[in-house]
Design a protein around this motif. Structure first.
Motif: not given
Length: 328
Positions: A114-124
């Protein structure tokens, strides 16, 4: 935009989706722990699957080539549902690129894989999707937190607990022939890990699916056998509803916080309790929290509690952004 999608019958698909612009400015949609959108409608860029429990709908999403999950989650899905996983996989902890977006993955220790996901959008803006969580110690800070509330009702005394590891250890040490009732995926593997951690190096008998999952997913599972194949005293792990099928001389326990089984319960959970969930949010320190799981009243009550202690929060039933398949 965090939104919910309606299917062709006009009812909500489970869980939610996120539409955002990538750092390169491209419009991207990630669907989280949800069923597939019918092929005749516009598809999301990815179906993110946090783990293989059925209430996170990997059985549906695994058939799409846009599915994304860990290697061990894909294996668990294939064993549980007897279907070929069609998407892409990664090792827990890796950073991957999904539709041009750099996605970081973190262990949450709920189930194997099992995992958590993280990412950033265009404004951080840092967007973190936790899935279900047992241990939040490796989850990073974020701006938008999307999380669970399985035991997130602060007014419910059953949402407060500590794992009874001593009771579990005493049960197997005090009984020469014993069976633990544990769900085939998640709890059964936890039971094996605990037994080996407490020094038990004998044979563990399991029913077919529990055995297949445990042999495949655990690296140090030790000697395992199909139920009934072992001679002499041993420890058995079976689904709770199969305990009645075992001989009467075997001592039987259920690994659960529930009180509606006829056998003694040992509190062993794969989730954070209410205190742990609140501490998780405090440590992650988001600007906004969306509570997306499970069904029922707990997401709303957890979001309300977070609001009361200074964390802006919204539960999934209050999300007003809705897209229908007719317009997607």
């Amino acid at each position: 935009m965090v939104f919910r999608e309606k299917n062709s019958r006009g009812t909500f698909k489970p869980h939610l989706s996120i539409k955002f612009r990538s750092i390169e400015g491209e419009l991207v949609t990630f669907s989280i722990d949800t069923t597939r959108t019918p092929a005749k409608y516009q598809q999301p860029d990815a179906y993110l699957i946090t783990h293989a429990h059925s209430d996170h709908h990997g059985k549906s999403a695994m058939l799409s080539d846009r599915a994304v999950c860990s290697e061990k989650t894909a294996i668990a899905l294939e064993i549980r549902h007897d279907r070929k996983y069609a998407g892409r996989t990664f090792k827990v902890g890796e950073t991957i690129e999904v539709s041009g977006v750099k996605v970081h993955t973190f262990p949450n220790f709920h189930t194997v894989g099992s995992v958590a996901f993280m990412w950033e959008n265009e404004v951080g803006t840092r967007i973190l999707v936790t899935g279900d969580v047992k241990d939040a110690s490796m989850l990073p800070e974020c701006d938008l937190l999307i999380t669970e509330a399985n035991y997130g009702d602060p007014g419910d005394t059953t949402c407060y607990f500590d794992d009874d590891l001593e009771g579990f250890e005493n049960a197997f040490r005090d009984n020469s022939s014993i069976a633990f009732g544990a769900y085939a995926f998640g709890k059964a593997q936890r039971a094996v890990e605990l037994l080996r951690g407490f020094g038990y190096d004998g044979v563990i008998e399991m029913e077919d699916q529990s055995l297949s999952l445990t042999r495949t997913l655990l690296e140090d599972a030790g000697e395992l056998e199909y139920l009934g194949n072992c001679c002499g005293d041993s420890i058995s792990i079976v689904p709770p509803w199969d305990l009645d099928k075992l001989p009467s001389h075997i001592s039987k326990f259920v690994m659960t916080g529930r009180s509606d089984y006829r056998y003694p319960a040992i509190q062993i959970s794969d989730h954070l309790d209410a205190r742990g969930l609140v501490d998780m949010v405090k440590n992650i320190d988001p600007e906004f929290t969306v509570v997306y799981h499970p069904n029922g009243h707990r997401p709303g009550r957890f979001a309300k509690h977070l609001d009361s202690i200074g964390f802006n929060a919204l539960s999934i039933d209050k999300i007003e952004n809705v897209l229908s398949n007719e317009f997607v």
